[in-house]
Design a protein around this motif. Sequence first.
Motif, PDB file in Angstrom:
ATOM      1  N   VAL A 135     -24.505  10.246  14.077  1.00 46.37           N
ATOM      2  CA  VAL A 135     -23.649   9.217  14.665  1.00 46.37           C
ATOM      3  C   VAL A 135     -23.458   8.078  13.671  1.00 46.37           C
ATOM      4  O   VAL A 135     -22.395   7.451  13.622  1.00 46.37           O
ATOM      5  N   GLY A 136     -24.490   7.824  12.846  1.00 46.89           N
ATOM      6  CA  GLY A 136     -24.374   6.785  11.832  1.00 46.89           C
ATOM      7  C   GLY A 136     -23.254   7.051  10.852  1.00 46.89           C
ATOM      8  O   GLY A 136     -22.558   6.125  10.409  1.00 46.89           O
ATOM      9  N   GLU A 137     -23.032   8.304  10.498  1.00 47.70           N
ATOM     10  CA  GLU A 137     -21.925   8.645   9.607  1.00 47.70           C
ATOM     11  C   GLU A 137     -20.585   8.341  10.290  1.00 47.70           C
ATOM     12  O   GLU A 137     -19.644   7.870   9.633  1.00 47.70           O
ATOM     13  N   ASP A 138     -20.489   8.619  11.591  1.00 46.04           N
ATOM     14  CA  ASP A 138     -19.257   8.312  12.317  1.00 46.04           C
ATOM     15  C   ASP A 138     -19.025   6.803  12.379  1.00 46.04           C
ATOM     16  O   ASP A 138     -17.898   6.328  12.200  1.00 46.04           O
ATOM     17  N   ILE A 139     -20.080   6.051  12.651  1.00 44.00           N
ATOM     18  CA  ILE A 139     -19.966   4.587  12.698  1.00 44.00           C
ATOM     19  C   ILE A 139     -19.540   4.054  11.330  1.00 44.00           C
ATOM     20  O   ILE A 139     -18.686   3.161  11.228  1.00 44.00           O
ATOM     21  N   THR A 140     -20.131   4.588  10.262  1.00 38.50           N
ATOM     22  CA  THR A 140     -19.787   4.147   8.910  1.00 38.50           C
ATOM     23  C   THR A 140     -18.334   4.464   8.594  1.00 38.50           C
ATOM     24  O   THR A 140     -17.607   3.631   8.023  1.00 38.50           O
ATOM     25  N   SER A 141     -17.894   5.671   8.956  1.00 40.39           N
ATOM     26  CA  SER A 141     -16.502   6.049   8.729  1.00 40.39           C
ATOM     27  C   SER A 141     -15.557   5.099   9.445  1.00 40.39           C
ATOM     28  O   SER A 141     -14.559   4.633   8.883  1.00 40.39           O
ATOM     29  N   GLU A 142     -15.876   4.785  10.698  1.00 42.83           N
ATOM     30  CA  GLU A 142     -15.012   3.905  11.462  1.00 42.83           C
ATOM     31  C   GLU A 142     -15.061   2.474  10.919  1.00 42.83           C
ATOM     32  O   GLU A 142     -14.062   1.750  10.931  1.00 42.83           O
ATOM     33  N   THR A 143     -16.225   2.056  10.427  1.00 45.47           N
ATOM     34  CA  THR A 143     -16.354   0.724   9.834  1.00 45.47           C
ATOM     35  C   THR A 143     -15.403   0.560   8.653  1.00 45.47           C
ATOM     36  O   THR A 143     -14.689  -0.452   8.529  1.00 45.47           O
ATOM     37  N   PHE A 144     -15.368   1.547   7.767  1.00 52.83           N
ATOM     38  CA  PHE A 144     -14.494   1.445   6.602  1.00 52.83           C
ATOM     39  C   PHE A 144     -13.032   1.681   6.963  1.00 52.83           C
ATOM     40  O   PHE A 144     -12.132   1.219   6.249  1.00 52.83           O
ATOM     41  N   THR A 145     -12.775   2.384   8.051  1.00 48.89           N
ATOM     42  CA  THR A 145     -11.399   2.494   8.523  1.00 48.89           C
ATOM     43  C   THR A 145     -10.897   1.122   8.962  1.00 48.89           C
ATOM     44  O   THR A 145      -9.774   0.728   8.650  1.00 48.89           O
ATOM     45  N   VAL A 146     -11.731   0.383   9.691  1.00 53.23           N
ATOM     46  CA  VAL A 146     -11.394  -0.991  10.061  1.00 53.23           C
ATOM     47  C   VAL A 146     -11.216  -1.837   8.807  1.00 53.23           C
ATOM     48  O   VAL A 146     -10.278  -2.639   8.700  1.00 53.23           O
ATOM     49  N   ALA A 147     -12.122  -1.672   7.830  1.00 54.21           N
ATOM     50  CA  ALA A 147     -12.042  -2.455   6.601  1.00 54.21           C
ATOM     51  C   ALA A 147     -10.738  -2.187   5.854  1.00 54.21           C
ATOM     52  O   ALA A 147     -10.135  -3.112   5.291  1.00 54.21           O
ATOM     53  N   TRP A 148     -10.283  -0.926   5.815  1.00 51.20           N
ATOM     54  CA  TRP A 148      -9.033  -0.608   5.134  1.00 51.20           C
ATOM     55  C   TRP A 148      -7.852  -1.269   5.842  1.00 51.20           C
ATOM     56  O   TRP A 148      -6.942  -1.798   5.200  1.00 51.20           O
ATOM     57  N   ARG A 149      -7.873  -1.261   7.166  1.00 56.66           N
ATOM     58  CA  ARG A 149      -6.787  -1.899   7.908  1.00 56.66           C
ATOM     59  C   ARG A 149      -6.793  -3.414   7.710  1.00 56.66           C
ATOM     60  O   ARG A 149      -5.757  -4.066   7.850  1.00 56.66           O
ATOM     61  N   ARG A 150      -7.961  -3.974   7.413  1.00 53.60           N
ATOM     62  CA  ARG A 150      -8.068  -5.427   7.259  1.00 53.60           C
ATOM     63  C   ARG A 150      -8.542  -5.791   5.855  1.00 53.60           C
ATOM     64  O   ARG A 150      -9.299  -6.734   5.662  1.00 53.60           O
ATOM     65  N   VAL A 151      -8.067  -5.029   4.871  1.00 57.63           N
ATOM     66  CA  VAL A 151      -8.557  -5.196   3.507  1.00 57.63           C
ATOM     67  C   VAL A 151      -8.311  -6.606   2.986  1.00 57.63           C
ATOM     68  O   VAL A 151      -9.100  -7.128   2.180  1.00 57.63           O
ATOM     69  N   ARG A 152      -7.249  -7.241   3.438  1.00 60.17           N
ATOM     70  CA  ARG A 152      -6.972  -8.612   2.987  1.00 60.17           C
ATOM     71  C   ARG A 152      -7.995  -9.604   3.518  1.00 60.17           C
ATOM     72  O   ARG A 152      -8.132 -10.709   2.967  1.00 60.17           O
ATOM     73  N   ALA A 174     -19.974  -2.785  11.755  1.00 63.39           N
ATOM     74  CA  ALA A 174     -20.769  -1.637  12.194  1.00 63.39           C
ATOM     75  C   ALA A 174     -21.596  -1.985  13.427  1.00 63.39           C
ATOM     76  O   ALA A 174     -21.712  -1.190  14.365  1.00 63.39           O
ATOM     77  N   ARG A 175     -22.158  -3.171  13.444  1.00 66.89           N
ATOM     78  CA  ARG A 175     -22.971  -3.611  14.576  1.00 66.89           C
ATOM     79  C   ARG A 175     -22.121  -3.685  15.850  1.00 66.89           C
ATOM     80  O   ARG A 175     -22.562  -3.274  16.941  1.00 66.89           O
ATOM     81  N   ASN A 176     -20.903  -4.192  15.733  1.00 69.33           N
ATOM     82  CA  ASN A 176     -20.013  -4.258  16.886  1.00 69.33           C
ATOM     83  C   ASN A 176     -19.647  -2.868  17.390  1.00 69.33           C
ATOM     84  O   ASN A 176     -19.535  -2.631  18.599  1.00 69.33           O
ATOM     85  N   LEU A 177     -19.453  -1.932  16.465  1.00 72.35           N
ATOM     86  CA  LEU A 177     -19.112  -0.570  16.866  1.00 72.35           C
ATOM     87  C   LEU A 177     -20.266   0.098  17.598  1.00 72.35           C
ATOM     88  O   LEU A 177     -20.062   0.847  18.552  1.00 72.35           O
ATOM     89  N   VAL A 178     -21.496  -0.176  17.156  1.00 72.62           N
ATOM     90  CA  VAL A 178     -22.660   0.363  17.857  1.00 72.62           C
ATOM     91  C   VAL A 178     -22.769  -0.249  19.249  1.00 72.62           C
ATOM     92  O   VAL A 178     -23.073   0.440  20.227  1.00 72.62           O
ATOM     93  N   ARG A 179     -22.528  -1.545  19.338  1.00 79.37           N
ATOM     94  CA  ARG A 179     -22.535  -2.201  20.652  1.00 79.37           C
ATOM     95  C   ARG A 179     -21.498  -1.575  21.571  1.00 79.37           C
ATOM     96  O   ARG A 179     -21.733  -1.364  22.763  1.00 79.37           O
ATOM     97  N   GLU A 180     -20.320  -1.290  21.003  1.00 72.03           N
ATOM     98  CA  GLU A 180     -19.269  -0.679  21.805  1.00 72.03           C
ATOM     99  C   GLU A 180     -19.671   0.714  22.281  1.00 72.03           C
ATOM    100  O   GLU A 180     -19.419   1.097  23.429  1.00 72.03           O
ATOM    101  N   LEU A 181     -20.309   1.491  21.401  1.00 69.05           N
ATOM    102  CA  LEU A 181     -20.797   2.808  21.800  1.00 69.05           C
ATOM    103  C   LEU A 181     -21.804   2.683  22.929  1.00 69.05           C
ATOM    104  O   LEU A 181     -21.763   3.428  23.910  1.00 69.05           O
ATOM    105  N   ARG A 182     -22.697   1.732  22.808  1.00 65.91           N
ATOM    106  CA  ARG A 182     -23.733   1.530  23.824  1.00 65.91           C
ATOM    107  C   ARG A 182     -23.117   1.168  25.166  1.00 65.91           C
ATOM    108  O   ARG A 182     -23.561   1.622  26.220  1.00 65.91           O
TER     109      ARG A 182
END
Length: 635
Positions: free
Chosen positions: A30-47, A61-69
């Motif tokens: 699940v950590g790999e999925d969270i990491t993937s989604e974290t960098f997807t967000v980062a790419w969308r907000r690269v600026r 990443a912490r927010n995404l884990v909270r959301e999963l929980r």
Amino acid sequence: MTHAQRFRDVYEECYPRVLAYATSLVGRQVGEDITSETFTVAWRRVRDIPQPALPWLLGVARNLVRELRRRDSHQYALAAEEAQRISSGARSDVGDVAADVTDREAALQALASLSDADRELLTLIAWHGLSPKQAARVLGCTIATLTVRLHRARRRLEKALEAVSQADGVRSPRTRAARTSAPCTGAARTSVTRTRAGRASAAGSGPAPQYRSQRSTHMKNTHARSGRPDVLRVLADARPDELDPARLAGSPRQHDDLARILAGATDSGAARSQEPRRLWVGIRPLGTVVAVAAVAASVVVVSTLDGQDPSGVRASAHPQSSAATAGSASAASEGRADVQVDGRLELLSVAKKAETPAAEGTYWQTTTRSQDVNVVGAKGQLFAVRTTSRGEWSVGVRPGTQSLMVSGLDDVTAPRTEADKARWRAAGSPVTVQAEASTAAGQGTLGYRIGTGRPMVMRTDAGDKIYALGPRNVSYQDLRELPSNSGELRRQLEKLYGEDSSGAETGGGRTAYVLRQAADLITMPVKPAVRAAAYRVIADLPGVRGLGRVTDPLGREGVGVAFPGTARTPLGSVQQRLVVDPTTGAMLCEQSVLVEPSARAREAGLDAGTTVNYEATTRMSWGERQITVPKNAEH
């Protein structure tokens, strides 16, 4: 430098460390999925990526884990169990002496005995290499607050380490101060060497060595003052191998995710929209830390309600007015799905009821009943399972009080119907079954355990912060200061949309985000005028559809509201609904209704109109006593 090159640099530098952090919270898979989604967000907000990028990325990443929980407590529980196994592991450096191994085992035992908040803070610094200032950013607090928390957490770790050492009959690290106080000697030097070698594949990927290089500045030679070892250094040396960024760098998944993100194949909004947000009836626990105990959480099923319309909400006996029918036809002819005239008036009436003043108390308490549906497979058999549970949440608003959430009460998972039970038995009556699940990287699986589960208790406050509103943790005073004017409140919620590094990327856009936050406020201990304003915000949102008078899954009559759009899931497309009590202004239920079933769902007997999950509020009021925690609850 182009945005793509900037992103590549951040990705190569930070990916192993974000993965190590995510793995410590939810395990490797699940950590790999969270990491993937974290960098997807980062790419969308690269600026918007600051320098340094790591604290910001860990916050996402912490927010995404909270959301999963919050969204899927069952999947989170399984992931937390894997994280616990990893965090209780030990390093395996070649050449370690027995005393080093003993020190590490003692450090991990001591760490496990601390509170969630202490563990998160200490490991952010000792295992993930953040400075106190950076850790404060991840945790969303001031550096002054974090400094005080860190001082107290270190003292508690020292005492716990001493207690573990004495209980095990081994020498305390205090008696080995001469060996452990020399900078970068023994195992510490081995770790630094190994991590530097790993930097060839991922620059800056060694958090523990980064901490060691800074400790002379932060720790001011604690050995010279007290003769005791620096507990953060002891903890850094005890970091499990599976959380070493040098060992996580350069994986095929890392390279694949980078290519997918830059190619535009991973759309974070679409990825997240495949799994609808599981609302906690508007109440969101603070994600202060991941629980390290394995828990049985609720994931449940609901059979199709008799008399439901295709939208999945049972129509009330009250007839709709001709104006309502005309309004609906007009909206359809214009290609819009705005709130129907009667629906908006109903919500405004609810808002008026919600303005009724109520006395304040010590604990704001809610009791909920939850059910969800999923389709599982075993030995070629496909069938639906049902899990039901009850939850209690008591939020302390006075100084010195705590907030406790107990979930998974009366938790039961079983085949949904007699036909499902027959197929389950044909499969050999397996105790564990698998369902399909959507992740940031594509399709995955989700495990279910047939039978009863144990409840879980967790503390949901962090200092004076008692709720999460968008990306912010807020105090009772913050809630009481929210504007009671609906226009001002809507602007404030829209501002949260722009700030939320994970929630703002969710499918449905700004309208759905504001609707969710307004629904959250309805169940919080806000002023009656603010609750009324939240209803008015919902009534005026574009794309929100009023359902008129409906009956919730518990048979209670209320006013229905449909979220705009649908979300794709393995069961098909679903739409989210709210049901509120027009006589009191209270939230009755939040539910997800199957609009277009998938072939897999149809095969298991799930038709359009099936409520695939709901959370119904049976109590929401003030109390003067804290709730009772069951003796068998997991902490």
